[in-house]
Design an enzyme around this catalytic site. Structure first.
Site: not given
Ligand code: ADP
Length: 501
Positions: A191, A266, A300, A401
């Site tokens: 996806k 992840e 990331c 983050e």
């Protein structure tokens, strides 16, 4: 047929045919509900194309196709060399379509074209090629026990793999997941992120052209909460691999428990970069800049917390600020001189701005940026690259983050303090450190709680080297030889050679 494709001309003049359907069984189809999601150009907020969005019913169809393909002798029994050849062919086709793919990536995502063309496409083709090379080198072991037993292991594919990917590196993330999955003989329902499906849909045609049998790779666009959730909890899927935010990763882990799927996650990071007094300061500044400001900070592993030893702190901050002003040119991503394009969506743009407000209201000092960047025709989701100093460890901007061109720089006194503060986070994806002292470099590298440590660099990851996190940054490893174990099961075979019982 014609309503499954649109003819487009990108801002750089590249003309191409954009698929807008769901790719199932090597065919393009509409979603059952007929729902579509519109892709927006983040540079000028215009609409690029509306793409069919999968719902749970479409996921069911794609999973059935992937299951059938998994059991189909034309895939299951193909020789490992032929499997590798299909992958080499795909890698070659990605190279041949490099200009179009890079164009779509820049248009849909906003990343500079030179980066999309050189880095992202190089990595996407390179990853498929790297794993193509492994296809005929997978093997088990014979394990010696006693003369009456022949024991050996076989490396088998896991089965039907659900792969849910993010919007920051659409093609690379697709390649990181397709490469090892196909190399090991799995089938896939992938996806795309609903914000950036266009390049991956174009890639789907190349998969068919390379000669993969129908159903081996199925590609869906769709919303996370609908298509993504349907994949994560589907009983017909054996494994789910996900890259995205930590919050979504936790949800996926819960949903995947329904049939105890093999999982690879992840997720997020708030990676520290330590600069010791004895570092090459010029190098530290350049890498620290790359480490947080490339890809608009949407990485990331971005080293978003910079901790500098007090003896060189002032010098570092002023050199970093100067370097940023010189190199972080914000602009239209199709222009060669642009280093930083827009954030991918309005939602991400708003998110970064909210962290800027948070930094200000919590009393940190803003020394660069801190506002939208309006000089690209007054439109688009551009943010001026932002630096905060005087940041306390308990402030949100030090802990959470941000995923934008946004860095915090703090000072520390001792090595011990630096390690403690670097590790004082729920994340553990990457870290970086700068020193000329080789002993200190390796001593600190061992103590940093992260899946990856860069010594005297930042974010120069490599597809041959394992990538992944500790703590709440993820489970499992992608890339390198290690990436293969996420897509294969070891079966142990015990064979009795005697009649000793
Ligand atoms: P972001 O918040 O930055 O968009 P996400 O982690 O939410 O990042 O998205 C990464 C990928 O996960 C995308 O493909 C998205 O559609 C998908 N996703 C989002 N929410 C869910 C969910 N609840 N279940 C499964 N997939 C999801």
């Amino acid at each position: 047929m014609s309503d499954l494709f649109v003819e487009l001309t990108a801002p750089n003049g590249v003309k191409y045919t954009q698929p807008i359907g769901l790719f199932i069984n090597n065919e393009w189809v509409k979603s059952k509900s007929g729902e579509k999601i519109t892709s927006i150009n983040p540079t000028d907020e215009s609409e690029i194309a509306s793409v069919y969005a999968a719902g749970p019913e479409d996921v069911d169809i794609a999973v059935a196709a992937a299951r059938k393909a998994f059991n189909n002798p034309s895939w299951r029994d193909i020789s490992s060399t032929e499997r590798g050849d299909l992958m080499y062919k795909l890698s070659q086709l990605i190279e041949e379509h490099r200009e179009t793919l890079a164009t779509i990536e820049t248009w849909d995502n906003g990343k500079p074209y030179s980066v999309a063309f050189n880095d992202d496409l190089g990595e996407a083709a390179g990853t498929i090629k790297y794993y193509a090379g492994y296809a005929d080198k997978l093997h088990g072991q014979v394990i010696e026990t006693n003369p009456n037993k022949l024991a050996y292991t076989i490396r088998e594919p896991v089965g039907v793999c659900g792969q849910i990917i993010p919007w920051n590196y659409p093609l690379c993330m697709a390649a990181w997941k397709l490469g090892p999955a196909l190399c090991c003989g799995n089938t896939v329902v992938l996806k795309a992120a609903e914000q950036t499906p266009l390049s991956i849909l174009y890639l789907a045609n190349l998969i068919k052209e390379a000669g993969f049998p129908p159903g081996v790779v199925n590609i869906l666009n769709g919303e996370g909460r609908k298509a993504g959730a349907a994949i994560a909890q589907h009983l017909g899927i054996d494994k789910v691999a996900f890259t995205g935010s930590t919050a979504t990763g936790r949800e996926i882990m819960k949903m995947a428990s329904v049939n105890m799927k093999n999982i690879t996650l992840e997720t997020g990071g708030k990676s520290p970069l330590l600069v010791f007094d004895d570092a090459d300061l010029d190098q530290a500044v350049k890498w620290a800049h790359i480490g947080i400001m490339s890809n608009m900070g949407q990485i990331c592993t971005a080293t978003s917390r910079v901790l500098v030893q007090e003896g060189v702190y002032d010098q570092f901050v002023s050199a970093f600020k100067e370097h940023l002003a010189k190199t972080s040119k914000v602009g239209n991503p199709f222009e060669d001189s642009t280093f930083q394009g827009p954030q991918v969506t309005k939602a991400q743009y708003d998110r970064v701005l909210s962290y800027i407000e948070s930094g200000k209201s919590e009393g940190a000092t803003l020394i660069a940026g801190g506002e939208p960047y309006k000089d690209v025709d007054g439109k688009g989701f551009f943010i001026a690259p932002t630096i905060f100093t005087n940041v306390k460890d308990d402030m949100k901007i030090f802990r959470e983050e941000v995923f934008g061109p946004f860095v915090v720089i703090v000072s520390f006194k001792t090595e011990e303090e630096a390690i403690e503060r670097a590790n004082d986070t729920t994340y553990g994806l990457a870290s970086a450190l700068f020193t000329k002292d080789i002993v200190k470099a390796h001593r600190v590298a061992r103590r940093l709680e992260s899946g990856m440590v860069f010594i005297n660099s930042s974010n120069d990851s490599d597809i041959r080297i394992p990538f992944g996190g500790m703590k709440m940054s993820g489970i499992g490893r992608e890339l390198g030889e290690a990436g293969l174990s996420a897509y294969s099961n070891l079966k142990s075979v015990h064979c009795n050679l005697g009649n000793w019982l």
